[in-house]
Scaffold this motif. Structure first.
Motif, PDB file in Angstrom:
ATOM      1  N   THR A 179       0.682  -1.032  -0.077  1.00 41.11           N
ATOM      2  CA  THR A 179       0.431   0.384  -0.006  1.00 41.11           C
ATOM      3  C   THR A 179       1.040   1.194  -0.132  1.00 41.11           C
ATOM      4  OG1 THR A 179      -0.262   0.545   2.529  1.00 41.11           O
ATOM      5  CG2 THR A 179      -1.977  -1.343   1.723  1.00 41.11           C
ATOM      6  N   GLY A 180       2.566   1.176   0.500  1.00 41.18           N
ATOM      7  CA  GLY A 180       2.797   2.701   0.595  1.00 41.18           C
ATOM      8  C   GLY A 180       2.477   3.519   1.628  1.00 41.18           C
ATOM      9  N   GLU A 181       1.404   2.912   2.225  1.00 43.71           N
ATOM     10  CA  GLU A 181       0.831   3.747   3.346  1.00 43.71           C
ATOM     11  C   GLU A 181       2.521   4.359   4.937  1.00 43.71           C
ATOM     12  OE1 GLU A 181      -3.856   2.737   4.285  1.00 43.71           O
ATOM     13  OE2 GLU A 181      -2.341   0.837   5.053  1.00 43.71           O
ATOM     14  N   PRO A 182       2.609   5.148   4.974  1.00 40.40           N
ATOM     15  CA  PRO A 182       3.445   5.419   6.522  1.00 40.40           C
ATOM     16  C   PRO A 182       3.369   4.262   7.628  1.00 40.40           C
ATOM     17  CG  PRO A 182       2.768   6.773   5.262  1.00 40.40           C
ATOM     18  CD  PRO A 182       2.083   6.347   4.871  1.00 40.40           C
ATOM     19  N   PHE A 215     -11.981   0.060  -6.220  1.00 39.40           N
ATOM     20  CA  PHE A 215     -10.680   1.938  -5.541  1.00 39.40           C
ATOM     21  C   PHE A 215     -10.772   1.251  -3.860  1.00 39.40           C
ATOM     22  CE2 PHE A 215      -9.744   5.245  -3.467  1.00 39.40           C
ATOM     23  CZ  PHE A 215      -8.893   6.459  -4.277  1.00 39.40           C
ATOM     24  N   THR A 216      -9.536   0.989  -3.343  1.00 36.75           N
ATOM     25  CA  THR A 216      -9.429   0.648  -1.424  1.00 36.75           C
ATOM     26  C   THR A 216      -9.005   2.158  -2.146  1.00 36.75           C
ATOM     27  OG1 THR A 216      -8.258  -1.045  -2.180  1.00 36.75           O
ATOM     28  CG2 THR A 216      -7.879  -0.201  -0.300  1.00 36.75           C
ATOM     29  N   VAL A 217      -9.395   3.253  -0.203  1.00 34.06           N
ATOM     30  CA  VAL A 217      -9.156   4.325  -0.055  1.00 34.06           C
ATOM     31  C   VAL A 217      -7.722   3.845   1.176  1.00 34.06           C
ATOM     32  CG1 VAL A 217      -9.247   5.939   1.742  1.00 34.06           C
ATOM     33  CG2 VAL A 217     -11.183   5.155   0.746  1.00 34.06           C
ATOM     34  N   LEU A 218      -6.756   4.556   1.158  1.00 35.26           N
ATOM     35  CA  LEU A 218      -5.343   5.067   1.364  1.00 35.26           C
ATOM     36  C   LEU A 218      -5.384   5.899   2.674  1.00 35.26           C
ATOM     37  CD1 LEU A 218      -3.303   4.078  -2.076  1.00 35.26           C
ATOM     38  CD2 LEU A 218      -4.476   1.956  -0.034  1.00 35.26           C
ATOM     39  N   GLU A 219      -4.376   5.075   3.598  1.00 40.83           N
ATOM     40  CA  GLU A 219      -3.128   6.410   4.525  1.00 40.83           C
ATOM     41  C   GLU A 219      -3.680   7.611   3.379  1.00 40.83           C
ATOM     42  OE1 GLU A 219      -0.383   7.610   7.732  1.00 40.83           O
ATOM     43  OE2 GLU A 219      -0.248   5.583   7.165  1.00 40.83           O
ATOM     44  N   GLN A 220      -2.431   7.353   2.278  1.00 36.27           N
ATOM     45  CA  GLN A 220      -2.432   8.784   1.578  1.00 36.27           C
ATOM     46  C   GLN A 220      -3.179   9.145   0.752  1.00 36.27           C
ATOM     47  OE1 GLN A 220      -1.402   5.476   1.498  1.00 36.27           O
ATOM     48  NE2 GLN A 220       0.379   5.059   0.164  1.00 36.27           N
TER      49      GLN A 220
END
Length: 528
Positions: free
Chosen positions: A198-201, A387-392
């Motif tokens: 996901t690349g989420e921090p 579509f998936t909601v990410l932290e970004q």
């Protein structure tokens, strides 16, 4: 050949799960003229609001904007319920934003039975007309699928074992754990995704952890009668829980020491107000006796959903039934152990120990053991979505312009901090600032299935963003949007992805949502 012993039921839309999102979905679908069957595992519809006994967690602007019209009707209904039926003081009655419990966690702290009464009243016209049928104490058992379409779902009564075969054009999974998804073979995710995915921090560094989920809680209600002894029987697992201390926790779990979720610094609590420490009784107080005529309530009442009874020793999703039952039992033992500790050993400011006058209010939650009918589930299975909601998209630290990602296909809005409780992976709180966000239609559409939709916390979010999409007004909006979407698809003879991916259809659908009082965009406000 079909089993002729299984009773068949048919409707336009079947909603599995009668929680907060399920009720909102049923209201939307029935309001749209569709016949609806909704199942519920317990005796109470309402989920978080009722059978899980959790007063609403909401954002700071909730009294002005930031929720759907029907959720506002629910909130107004709770206040009017107390105004109509209870002997409020004149001061309380005149208060525009009456808060029955005056608790610290919410602008509307109330008893679960009040929420139940209001939800039943909101759904009553459709139940009375025959448009909506609610099947209580039924749990999902199986699903029949033809390619990418669900044809039927079998549900089983939790006491009698009776089975029903439910058929419909659309099926909405509003179960607390996303139980329909594996039975239907729908693609889904559990637990914590990895940073590489996901690349989420704040995502896990290394491999994904599908069994790492937020802890659950068995909530309970209690009041305090000074001078009386209401001590419960010593819980079977009390010795274990009395000594338990997690690696990441600053003290034993059964103590007055906790942590500030956003800083992870130790913090001291106390039971009642009047000391320098934060009062946990005040925190989720659902009845403030001072709001009512003197003596009407012998005591204020609080709802115990505290750091001390979060259960994180194991997951109840995608595990053998025996493991699930063991963790649920142990979670109950934790909550009962907390109460017993409070009654017998909790340090008091006067130097004494224990508050035997604390009384378990079984009537408040409607159970024999005094614990909520259903555990408070913070994290569900989640669909793999278009579509998936990410932290970004919503995390304040990720957004240089101070605004959450704009979603062209918005079907609602929500707002809450990204709030993850300690997890079954033995990981600490993640509590970070987020921005007022939208709910994209793409997060409600499975990557493959045609007529199966999520209607609560099981939409296309991640372990991280679930932390802000899981709260009461957001779940309500998700369910309401799913109910309208299923109805729209039936009327237009389209699939959900057709609504999203055809500009004219999407715009028409969004206009319809707006006409029903669903807000699609936020005004200019700041992070929470």
């Amino acid at each position: 050949m079909a089993d002729m012993s299984i009773k068949p039921y048919t409707a336009d839309i079947v909603i599995l799960g009668g929680g907060t999102g399920g009720c909102a979905a049923a209201l939307a679908a029935a309001k749209s003229g569709k016949t609806v069957i909704m199942t519920e595992e317990t005796d109470w519809i309402g989920g978080q609001l009722t059978s899980q006994a959790v007063p609403p967690d909401e954002h700071r602007w909730i009294e002005q904007f930031g929720c759907t019209r029907t959720y506002r009707q629910f909130r107004d209904g709770v206040r009017n319920y107390y105004r109509r039926h209870f002997p409020l003081t004149e001061e309380a009655r005149s208060r525009l934003h009456l808060n029955p419990g005056n608790g610290g966690v919410s602008r509307l702290c109330h008893e679960p039975r009040a929420a139940l009464a209001v939800l039943q009243e909101m759904l009553a016209p459709y139940i009375h007309s025959g448009r909506l049928r609610i099947l209580y104490r039924y749990r999902v058992k199986a699903a029949s699928v033809d390619g990418d379409d669900v044809r039927s779902v079998t549900v089983k009564h939790t006491q009698t074992g009776e089975e029903l075969l439910l058929t419909a054009a659309y099926f909405l999974d509003a179960t607390e754990c996303g139980d329909v998804l594996p039975l239907a073979g729908a693609e889904y995710v559990t637990g914590a995704e990895s940073f590489s995915q996901t690349g989420e921090p704040h995502a896990v560094k290394g491999e994904a952890l599908p069994q790492d989920m937020q802890g659950l809680t068995y909530c309970f209600a209690m009041d305090y009668i000074e001078g009386e002894d209401h001590t419960i029987e010593r819980p079977e697992r009390y010795d274990f829980w009395r000594a338990y201390q997690a690696d990441f926790w600053p003290d034993r779990l059964l103590s007055w020491t906790g942590v500030r979720p956003h800083t992870l610094e130790p913090v001291q609590y106390e039971l009642f107000e009047g000391t320098e420490h934060y009062s946990l009784f005040y925190y989720r107080r659902i009845i403030d006796a001072g709001n009512f005529e003197q003596g009407f309530y012998p005591s204020s009442i609080t709802l115990v959903n505290w750091p001390q009874n979060d259960y994180w020793l194991g997951s109840v999703i995608d595990v053998p039934e025996s493991v699930r039952e063991r963790h649920l039992w142990d979670a109950k033992q934790l909550s009962l152990s907390l109460l017993y500790w409070l009654q017998t050993e909790a340090p008091r400011p006067d130097g004494g120990r224990g508050y035997p006058g604390l009384r378990l209010r079984k009537d408040i939650v409607g159970t024999d053991d005094g614990l909520a009918m259903y555990p408070y589930i913070r994290e569900s299975r989640r669909i793999k979505a278009e579509f998936t909601v990410l932290e970004q998209h919503v995390g304040a630290a990720c957004r240089e312009d101070g605004k959450a990602e704009h979603f062209y296909d918005s079907v609602g809005i929500g707002c809450y901090r990204i709030d993850l409780h300690p997890s079954t992976g033995n990981r600490h709180y993640i509590d970070i600032s987020s921005l007022p966000f939208q709910i994209p239609l793409g997060s409600l559409i499975p990557v493959r299935m045609n007529n199966l939709l999520p209607a609560c916390k099981n939409l296309g979010v991640t372990h991280i963003t679930n932390g802000c999409y899981r709260l009461h007004p957001v779940e309500w909006n998700i369910g309401e949007a799913a109910g309208f979407l299923a109805s729209r698809c039936i009327d237009r003879q389209l699939k959900p992805r057709d609504i999203r991916n055809r500009q004219a259809e999407l715009q028409d659908f969004q206009r319809m949502l707006t006409s029903f009082g669903i807000e699609l965009e936020w005004p200019a406000i700041h992070a929470v």
